[in-house]
Design a protein around this motif. Structure first.
Motif, PDB file in Angstrom:
ATOM      1  N   LYS A 178     -10.280  -0.786  -6.823  1.00 42.47           N
ATOM      2  CA  LYS A 178      -9.651  -0.780  -5.490  1.00 42.47           C
ATOM      3  C   LYS A 178     -10.275   0.270  -4.575  1.00 42.47           C
ATOM      4  O   LYS A 178     -10.398   0.063  -3.372  1.00 42.47           O
ATOM      5  CB  LYS A 178      -8.141  -0.525  -5.625  1.00 42.47           C
ATOM      6  CG  LYS A 178      -7.347  -1.777  -5.914  1.00 42.47           C
ATOM      7  CD  LYS A 178      -7.332  -2.710  -4.718  1.00 42.47           C
ATOM      8  CE  LYS A 178      -7.049  -4.119  -5.176  1.00 42.47           C
ATOM      9  NZ  LYS A 178      -7.421  -5.135  -4.200  1.00 42.47           N
ATOM     10  N   VAL A 179     -10.645   1.437  -5.123  1.00 42.59           N
ATOM     11  CA  VAL A 179     -11.256   2.432  -4.237  1.00 42.59           C
ATOM     12  C   VAL A 179     -12.727   2.112  -3.975  1.00 42.59           C
ATOM     13  O   VAL A 179     -13.323   2.704  -3.083  1.00 42.59           O
ATOM     14  CB  VAL A 179     -11.144   3.883  -4.779  1.00 42.59           C
ATOM     15  CG1 VAL A 179      -9.705   4.278  -4.948  1.00 42.59           C
ATOM     16  CG2 VAL A 179     -11.909   4.054  -6.068  1.00 42.59           C
ATOM     17  N   MET A 197       0.825  -1.213   0.000  1.00 41.22           N
ATOM     18  CA  MET A 197       0.000   0.000   0.000  1.00 41.22           C
ATOM     19  C   MET A 197       0.855   1.256   0.000  1.00 41.22           C
ATOM     20  O   MET A 197       0.476   2.278  -0.572  1.00 41.22           O
ATOM     21  CB  MET A 197      -0.902   0.003   1.235  1.00 41.22           C
ATOM     22  CG  MET A 197      -2.023  -1.009   1.181  1.00 41.22           C
ATOM     23  SD  MET A 197      -2.940  -0.942   2.705  1.00 41.22           S
ATOM     24  CE  MET A 197      -3.798  -2.497   2.646  1.00 41.22           C
ATOM     25  N   MET A 198       2.005   1.182   0.681  1.00 41.94           N
ATOM     26  CA  MET A 198       2.859   2.364   0.712  1.00 41.94           C
ATOM     27  C   MET A 198       3.549   2.564  -0.639  1.00 41.94           C
ATOM     28  O   MET A 198       3.776   3.692  -1.073  1.00 41.94           O
ATOM     29  CB  MET A 198       3.878   2.245   1.847  1.00 41.94           C
ATOM     30  CG  MET A 198       3.217   2.374   3.217  1.00 41.94           C
ATOM     31  SD  MET A 198       4.263   1.897   4.600  1.00 41.94           S
ATOM     32  CE  MET A 198       5.388   3.253   4.673  1.00 41.94           C
ATOM     33  N   LEU A 199       3.870   1.462  -1.288  1.00 39.40           N
ATOM     34  CA  LEU A 199       4.538   1.574  -2.584  1.00 39.40           C
ATOM     35  C   LEU A 199       3.565   2.049  -3.669  1.00 39.40           C
ATOM     36  O   LEU A 199       3.941   2.787  -4.582  1.00 39.40           O
ATOM     37  CB  LEU A 199       5.128   0.206  -2.960  1.00 39.40           C
ATOM     38  CG  LEU A 199       5.900   0.105  -4.274  1.00 39.40           C
ATOM     39  CD1 LEU A 199       7.072   1.076  -4.269  1.00 39.40           C
ATOM     40  CD2 LEU A 199       6.416  -1.312  -4.489  1.00 39.40           C
ATOM     41  N   PHE A 200       2.317   1.616  -3.544  1.00 39.81           N
ATOM     42  CA  PHE A 200       1.313   1.857  -4.590  1.00 39.81           C
ATOM     43  C   PHE A 200       1.200   3.344  -4.962  1.00 39.81           C
ATOM     44  O   PHE A 200       1.358   3.711  -6.132  1.00 39.81           O
ATOM     45  CB  PHE A 200      -0.021   1.273  -4.109  1.00 39.81           C
ATOM     46  CG  PHE A 200      -1.061   1.067  -5.160  1.00 39.81           C
ATOM     47  CD1 PHE A 200      -0.728   0.688  -6.453  1.00 39.81           C
ATOM     48  CD2 PHE A 200      -2.405   1.230  -4.854  1.00 39.81           C
ATOM     49  CE1 PHE A 200      -1.712   0.488  -7.410  1.00 39.81           C
ATOM     50  CE2 PHE A 200      -3.388   1.023  -5.804  1.00 39.81           C
ATOM     51  CZ  PHE A 200      -3.040   0.657  -7.086  1.00 39.81           C
ATOM     52  N   VAL A 247       1.158  -6.769  -4.684  1.00 38.87           N
ATOM     53  CA  VAL A 247       1.719  -6.995  -3.347  1.00 38.87           C
ATOM     54  C   VAL A 247       0.708  -6.619  -2.268  1.00 38.87           C
ATOM     55  O   VAL A 247       0.603  -7.258  -1.235  1.00 38.87           O
ATOM     56  CB  VAL A 247       3.037  -6.213  -3.165  1.00 38.87           C
ATOM     57  CG1 VAL A 247       3.511  -6.301  -1.731  1.00 38.87           C
ATOM     58  CG2 VAL A 247       4.090  -6.744  -4.106  1.00 38.87           C
ATOM     59  N   LEU A 248      -0.045  -5.573  -2.525  1.00 39.13           N
ATOM     60  CA  LEU A 248      -1.004  -5.182  -1.487  1.00 39.13           C
ATOM     61  C   LEU A 248      -2.241  -6.078  -1.534  1.00 39.13           C
ATOM     62  O   LEU A 248      -2.858  -6.344  -0.503  1.00 39.13           O
ATOM     63  CB  LEU A 248      -1.370  -3.699  -1.628  1.00 39.13           C
ATOM     64  CG  LEU A 248      -2.480  -3.214  -2.555  1.00 39.13           C
ATOM     65  CD1 LEU A 248      -3.828  -3.260  -1.852  1.00 39.13           C
ATOM     66  CD2 LEU A 248      -2.210  -1.782  -2.973  1.00 39.13           C
ATOM     67  N   SER A 249      -2.588  -6.568  -2.730  1.00 39.09           N
ATOM     68  CA  SER A 249      -3.853  -7.296  -2.848  1.00 39.09           C
ATOM     69  C   SER A 249      -3.755  -8.745  -2.388  1.00 39.09           C
ATOM     70  O   SER A 249      -4.621  -9.219  -1.654  1.00 39.09           O
ATOM     71  CB  SER A 249      -4.334  -7.281  -4.296  1.00 39.09           C
ATOM     72  OG  SER A 249      -4.517  -5.968  -4.725  1.00 39.09           O
TER      73      SER A 249
END
Lengths: 512, 578
Positions: free
Chosen positions: A249-250, A147-150, A165-167
């Motif tokens: 995603k949102v 999430m931080m990288l996204f 990676v976040l999902s």
């Protein structure tokens, strides 16, 4: 064929927060492998908490940085840093919620062995066992790192990797509920399938945009939009597909279908984390794509986003009215809020950007704490999420019900709460940029959302308690701390929002 | 003009009182009530001192303070009062202690029956009502006596119930409601009501305007009648929809001000903006709808009868007496000065709504079977008069409208209180359940009559002057509207006198559980309602203290709105000297 691929020069300093979080996640995996079972939980909590605190500290020390690192693939700028800080704090609160053990008699909201078939004899035994599994900590940390990288990805391919990676850990985490396991696993499968589709759309969009601009760097895409001879069809279709992935995603309409099912099925601490942090990360990425990559083609995407924002606000608000489950209601309310935040995104101005950042922060804390309160209301079969069961809660435990009512009023946007200031910030930015019609629709949708929030308050305070209704469990310091943090942020941002508004204002600077 | 931050103190005192009340341990209900009453009396005393320090001929906004609150939005914490806001704050300060006293047992009716029985016993030993009425103890304090005499009461009650079991109606399921929350909510509401009148920053005004809904929502929903949750949600939603439209207009106003220099919410700077007519009409509509819902004007009034009928009596008094005044106050303070052209263009249409409201409200009031709904509908008619006065654009009519706001608070407040006293005794809101009450409860009936006569604007009572000013002032500009509205006075006489006749006169018939007897008003209740009656009569003969402070503020408003009286010499001279 080029033979000499040069390895890019790597500056580790500016991406320290990312490295710390991913490092903590890797340590978490090693703990799972090597530490004795009795010590794992404590170790995992300590490592995760230290990792997130370290990331927060590193983020603060980076304040003011504006640079592109990693071969211009990662943008460390105000927006990234603001979101990193927010995500670190919210991540910490999520870790606390995951660590709660005193609510459920058998310990924790997470199943001990996910591989056991739901309903089997082993599963029944397991439901009562006090065994815990601690793999969820590294999963959560990997997801938080993603999430931080996204939102910091300045390169669409890297953004796709961050998305995965976040999902992926989230898909798993959604299926780990200790109780009502079928519902939870159904949620995980739905989330995974729909999420995989969305990822595919995203990737296809990236491919088309590469065809258009000859590069996956957002900066190059931006440059390409200024040239006359480019192939516009590739641009539009590519952007549309990219948008599908991000809007999924949102949780914007028409890509919101997964939200209620997943929010309801996932273990509530995981729901809390998803609702708060995923939305922040995804909006961060959406902001970067639209502001940095497509800032010049606003006339191409604005009408589309207008429609999506209106649909999201109206459908989210209207469907929430019909819900009878607290978690589903909060899920649809999160859809409606997505619509409100989109107003700030569409404004495409500095005020819109800072308003959106402020909204994400305020909304994240309020919604995380709301779900945390939901974990407290329980009957013999676990959490009591059916709204009818909440009748008369205000009589039985005025403190918890009062706190929840306060969060609901914040979500409804009543003044003197963070929700009002946040709504004001994005709507003002909207009117500034001539989106008056959109803002009026947003305000009317707010009135509809107020209706179902008020209905829950009516249930809690003005109805007679059911004779065999749920009770409010006394949480340990973990959940209590997370709720107190959410409450404090909601109050402070409602009464004295200036410092955070300043911070958001100074942070609203993209580097490209 | 001194540097004392009067307005801030007035807002902080009730808030502190509310926190103290809320922090009291469980079971200290009496102490909670006493602290609340004391707090509201302190506020009243401070308000009186502040009013004395107000200079009618001085600056327009006095006791002004301004600090940056949210510079990012251009928002200031800015307060100050003109004459109009001052009298409304004074009305608030008067009504809150009255309401606290009158609602003494609203949250815990059991305590009252205990106190009542004990008091009955006390009265019997004294053997005369006279002795009781002249005894030095005041109502609220009797309760402590009742507590000490609780044993007697407990012994007496079962016997009483056993004596005539048939007459006792099936009791409502016992609802245990928090006493201290009730009183804390009333005090929080007082803070916000003062804040909403004192704010001179539009954003701050909006914050109070919306935040005010929440305590009232809980008052109606937690302490109201049988359909309380429906009424509470309806109240909240109507107000929120209006409020959100106003928020759109507030944002729009800021954007306009930002386009002409630095963005601001400060009222005095906003009045100097040049706004094009279409924008004015759009912004005016946002504010107008919010205020029209609040006031409420026809056709936005449908929430009021429900909220007024289901709210606890104290809440209803504040709802109709003060919260609704925010709407008409908003017309005068924000709609006219900020959007003068729009007001002039749309004014005649508003006048039409007001006239409809006057007649329609009165007709519906006549048809009501429920006393509280009746009073709510009379308010719809009265707010029609106030709106008429505001939008007639003459200084007489506007002075009349402001006077009307105060007088309506007093007379309708008193009417609601008396009806509340009747309902506590009879446990029914229906007109049909009462007849000939004057025979057994003459003081109650007399109070009802005075409050009712004030409501129908009998000369000699304060409402007469305001209604007369409104009609005179309207006539010079809109003769037809004035004539039609005058019909409202006749209808008012009908609905009040009919209600009085049906309930108070005629053969005695009371709800069955009372038998042939009904307690008359006790000292606490008399003390609660007496100040209102006294003020009605006093202001009926001598309104000068009010007109002195109102007139300059009205003149300033008229000037902002860019209108002058049709025949200035006549109009101007008449208002202050009357």
């Amino acid at each position: 064929m080029p033979t000499d691929i040069q390895s890019p020069e790597i500056a580790y300093g500016p991406i320290l927060p990312l490295l710390i979080v991913f490092g903590a996640a890797v340590i978490g995996v090693l703990i799972e492998a090597f530490a004795p079972a009795s010590k794992r939980r404590t170790l995992q909590i300590v490592v995760a908490a230290l990792g997130l605190l370290g990331a927060l500290a590193a983020t603060i020390s980076l304040a003011g940085t504006q640079e592109l690192v990693f071969a211009e693939a990662i943008a460390v700028d105000g927006v990234s840093l603001f979101l990193w800080g927010t995500l670190a704090v919210l991540g910490l609160a999520s870790i606390f919620l995951l660590s709660e053990r005193s609510l459920d008699a058998s310990g924790g909201a997470v199943v001990a062995r996910a591989s056991v078939l739901p309903g089997s004899r082993e599963d029944v035994q397991l439901a009562e066992a006090t065994e815990v599994q601690t793999e969820i900590y590294p999963l959560a940390m990997f997801s938080l790192g993603g999430m931080m990288l996204f939102p910091a990805s300045n390169n669409l391919l890297l953004m796709f990797i961050a998305l995965e990676v976040l999902s992926l850990p989230l898909y798993l985490m959604a299926g780990l509920a200790r109780r009502r396991r079928l519902l939870s696993q159904e949620a995980a499968v739905k989330y995974f399938l729909l999420g995989a589709f969305a990822s595919a759309f995203f990737l296809y969009g990236v491919a088309l945009l590469y065809g258009y601009a000859g590069s996956v760097d957002l900066g190059d895409v931006f440059t390409a939009t200024g040239l006359a001879q480019s192939n516009e069809a590739l641009l539009f279709v590519g952007l549309a597909m990219l948008a599908v992935g991000l809007l999924f995603k949102v949780g914007a309409v028409p890509f919101q279908a997964w939200t209620p099912d997943v929010y309801q099925g996932a273990p509530t601490p995981v729901t809390a984390m998803m609702a708060a942090t995923t939305k922040i990360a995804a909006f961060g990425a959406l902001l970067r794509v639209l502001y940095v990559g497509f800032g010049r083609t606003e006339w191409d995407w604005r009408p589309m986003m207008w429609g999506i924002a209106i649909l999201t606000m109206v459908i989210g608000a209207l469907l929430a009215v019909t819900q009878t489950d607290v978690k589903r209601m909060l899920a649809y309310s999160s859809v409606a809020h997505t619509g409100f935040i989109l107003v700030g995104v569409i404004a495409l101005s500095r005020d819109g950007l800072s308003g959106t950042l402020f909204y994400l922060l305020a909304y994240g804390f309020t919604t995380l704490a709301s779900f945390a309160v939901v974990t407290l209301v329980r009957d013999s079969s676990g959490e009591a999420t059916h709204l009818a069961q909440w009748a008369g809660l205000g009589r039985k435990s005025p403190l918890v019900a009062g706190t929840f009512a306060f969060f609901l009023f914040a979500l409804a946007g009543i003044p003197l709460t963070s929700g009002f200031m946040a709504k004001y910030a994005v709507f003002k930015a909207g009117v500034d940029e001539g989106l008056t019609a959109l803002v009026v629709i947003g305000l009317l949708a707010s009135a509809v959302t107020a209706f179902f929030y008020a209905r829950v308050v009516v249930l809690m305070f003005f109805s007679e308690p059911a004779p065999d209704g749920p009770t409010v469990s006394v949480p340990s310091g973990y959940t209590a701390g997370a709720i107190a943090l959410g409450l404090a942020v909601t109050v402070v941002l409602g009464v004295l929002p200036q410092p955070v508004l300043d911070l958001a204002e100074r942070a609203s600077q993209f580097v490209y | 003009m001194s540097d004392t931050p009067w307005l801030t103190i007035l807002m902080v005192v009730p808030l502190v009182g509310a926190l103290v009340v809320a922090a009291l341990p469980k079971g200290r209900d009496l102490l909670a009530k006493q602290v609340a009453l004391l707090t509201s009396l302190v506020v009243l005393a401070l308000t009186i001192v502040m009013c004395a320090a107000f200079e009618p001929t001085g600056d327009r906004f006095q006791f002004a303070q301004a600090y940056d609150w949210i510079p990012a939005f251009g928002v200031q914490y800015a307060v100050g009062v003109d004459g109009i806001a001052l009298v409304l704050i004074a009305l608030t300060a008067v009504l809150v202690p009255v309401v606290l006293l009158a609602s003494w047992y609203d949250a815990d009716p059991e305590a009252e029956s205990t106190a009542g029985v004990a008091r009955g016993a006390a009265a019997r030993t004294m053997d005369s009502d006279q002795a009781h009425a002249t005894s030095p103890d005041i109502g609220p304090l009797v309760e402590s006596a009742a507590r000490s005499g609780g044993a007697t009461a407990v012994l007496e009650r079962p016997a009483q119930d056993a004596a005539n079991p048939a007459t006792v109606p099936p009791a409502e399921p016992a609802r245990r409601r928090s006493v201290k929350t009730f009183f804390a909510l009333l005090l929080v509401l007082e803070t916000m009501m003062i804040g909403v009148f004192a704010a001179t920053d539009v954003f701050l005004f909006y914050v109070f305007f919306e935040a005010m809904l929440i305590p009232m929502y809980f008052l109606i929903g937690s302490y109201g009648g049988p359909r309380r949750s429906y009424a509470a949600v309806k109240f909240l939603l109507y107000s929120l929809v209006g409020g959100l439209l106003m928020l759109a207009a507030v944002i729009g106003l800021y954007v306009v001000s930002a386009s002409q220099g630095e963005g601001t919410f400060a009222f005095e700077q906003l009045t100097e903006l040049e706004i094009s007519t279409p924008v004015q009409i759009a912004l005016f509509s946002g504010f107008f709808i919010a205020f029209a819902i609040k006031a409420p004007l026809f056709p936005f009034h449908t929430w009021l009868p429900d909220a007024g009928a289901e709210a606890p009596v104290g809440g209803a008094v504040l709802l109709v007496g003060i919260l609704d005044k925010v709407g008409t106050f908003g017309f005068l303070r924000y709609c006219l000065p900020l959007f003068p052209e729009a007001s002039r263009i749309l004014g005649p249409y508003v006048i039409v709504l007001c006239v409809i409201g006057i007649l329609y409200g009165a007709l519906l009031a006549m048809g009501q079977k429920d006393l509280k709904r009746l009073v709510s509908y009379t308010s719809v008619a009265h707010f029609g008069f106030i709106g008429l006065g505001v939008f007639a654009f003459t200084s007489q009519a506007q002075t009349g409208a402001v006077l009307y706001m105060v007088n309506h608070g007093l007379s309708t407040g008193a009417l609601f209180l008396v009806i509340g006293f009747l309902i506590v005794r009879g446990r029914s809101r229906m007109t049909a359940d009462y007849s000939g009450v004057a025979n057994v409860a003459p003081i109650l009936a007399g109070t009802f009559l005075i409050a009712g006569l004030s409501s129908l604007a009998l000369p000699g009572l304060s409402t007469f002057i305001s209604e007369f000013l409104v009609l005179i002032g309207t006539y010079t500009r809109y003769p037809v509207a004035a004539v039609l509205s005058a019909l409202g006075i006749i209808l008012a006489a009908l609905y009040i006198l009919l209600a009085y006749q049906r309930t108070m006169q005629g053969p005695l018939r009371l709800p069955s559980h009372l038998g042939e007897r009904m307690r008359d008003l006790n000292l606490r209740e008399v003390l609660a309602v007496a100040p209102l009656l006294a003020l009605m009569i006093f202001l009926g003969f001598y309104p000068k203290p009010l007109t002195d402070v109102i007139t300059p503020a009205v003149d300033a408003t008229m000037q902002d709105a860019g209108v002058s009286d049709p025949e200035p010499t006549q109009g101007r001279a008449a208002a202050p000297t009357r």
